[in-house]
Design an enzyme around this catalytic site. Structure first.
Site, short mmCIF file in Angstrom:
data_model
loop_
_atom_site.label_atom_id
_atom_site.label_comp_id
_atom_site.label_asym_id
_atom_site.label_seq_id
_atom_site.Cartn_x
_atom_site.Cartn_y
_atom_site.Cartn_z
N CYS A 68 0.86 -1.17 0.00
CA CYS A 68 0.00 0.00 0.00
C CYS A 68 0.90 1.23 0.00
O CYS A 68 2.11 1.12 -0.15
CB CYS A 68 -0.96 0.00 1.19
SG CYS A 68 -0.12 -0.09 2.79
N THR A 69 0.34 2.41 0.18
CA THR A 69 1.10 3.65 0.02
C THR A 69 2.25 3.76 1.01
O THR A 69 3.41 3.96 0.63
CB THR A 69 0.19 4.87 0.16
OG1 THR A 69 -0.91 4.74 -0.75
CG2 THR A 69 0.95 6.16 -0.15
#
Length: 314
Positions: free
Chosen positions: A185-186
């Site tokens: 994810c980010t």
């Protein structure tokens, strides 16, 4: 101007820890941020802290040191980058039930989580044909960049991940497969919960990218990278690329989706009002309200004032 010479320091952070009284932490945290000229958004919950802040280097360092002194936060991880201008208009510290909302109350990343993989080891893991790579971000984030070969769950919100994962697992098991699972994810926070969820569901061979996409883009040279596109970030930079350089995307202030140069050439694009992603989802009355908001923002800009309606979500 090089990325290292940009004047504003941006820090993305999260940390899972069991705060006894997270509500009591809000005012002192807000006070030090304001004192140090730091802006952005921080979320506090019983399970920890999450957010992105920006400001002068000394101010950011002071706030990070303060967070490090909070109960259970010593040595917490954060990721610094730089911006040409301040990406936030004010400082917000909000109280939440979860610092990232999955809607699974029994998930506890303190107790059980996937195996961390350093950015330098990530390419080898996801290049293994026995590994399934999963993007745990929302669909509009995936649309502008992801790792090669990654599975896109097409999530509208992170709450939808548990149901998607259970359905995916049934299909894979019906095929007689038990692949390794590599999630990303980010910045890493969603994977703390998604891998914890997978472990709770009985999947042991699950991994996640330590520090998230942002750490990978910071550390891995572009010529060695398996990342394609740009990474959406939740501030007015909108997106970043390799080396955390400022990306090419802007933000649609009607639907908050990232928009490209091509999107702006569409007849459905009107600055601050609509874009090809949301044009068919808004009524004429809504677009008229957006036009008035855009007009007020332009007037504020002409006066040299900030308009809070322009603030990107942190």
């Amino acid at each position: 101007m090089t990325i290292t010479s940009l004047p504003v320091c941006v820090a993305a952070l999260y940390h899972f820890t069991a705060f006894e009284d997270h509500k009591a932490l809000r005012e002192p945290l807000l006070e030090i941020c304001q004192k140090e000229g730091v802006k952005g958004s921080l979320l506090l919950a019983r399970e920890g802290i999450n957010g992105t802040i920006a400001g002068p280097d000394a101010g950011i360092d002071a706030v990070l040191a303060y967070i490090d002194s909070l109960p259970g936060c010593a040595g917490f991880d954060y990721k610094k980058s730089r911006a040409k201008t301040m990406p936030f208009l004010r400082m917000k510290v909000r109280l939440k039930k979860e610092i990232v909302t999955m809607g699974q109350p029994d998930i506890d990343p303190h107790v059980c989580v996937g195996r961390y993989v350093e950015p330098k080891d990530w390419n080898a893991l996801i290049s293994d044909p026995d590994t399934v790579v999963m993007d745990t971000r929302n669909d509009y984030e995936v649309a502008i960049g992801t790792f090669r070969g990654a599975v896109d769950p097409n999530l509208k919100t992170f709450r939808a991940f548990p149901e998607w994962f259970r359905n995916w697992r049934k299909e894979v098991e019906a095929q007689g497969r038990t692949p390794k699972i590599a999630m990303f994810c980010t910045g890493g926070i969603r994977c703390e919960k998604s891998t914890a969820f997978a472990r709770q569901e009985g999947v042991d061979d699950v991994y996640h990218l330590k520090g998230g996409i942002l750490k990978y883009l910071e550390e891995i040279p572009e010529e060695e990278s398996l990342w394609d596109g740009e990474c959406f970030v939740f501030d007015q930079r909108v997106s970043v690329g390799h080396g955390l350089k400022l990306g090419k995307y802007d933000l649609c202030h009607a639907c908050r989706a990232p928009i490209s140069v091509e999107d702006k050439e569409s007849p459905q694009y009107e600055e601050g009002v609509s874009c090809p992603h949301c044009y068919g989802q808004r009524t004429d009355a809504q677009r008229q309200r957006y036009r008035e908001r855009q007009r007020q923002a332009q007037l504020a800009a002409e006066r040299g004032q900030a308009h809070l309606g322009d603030e990107a979500q942190g």
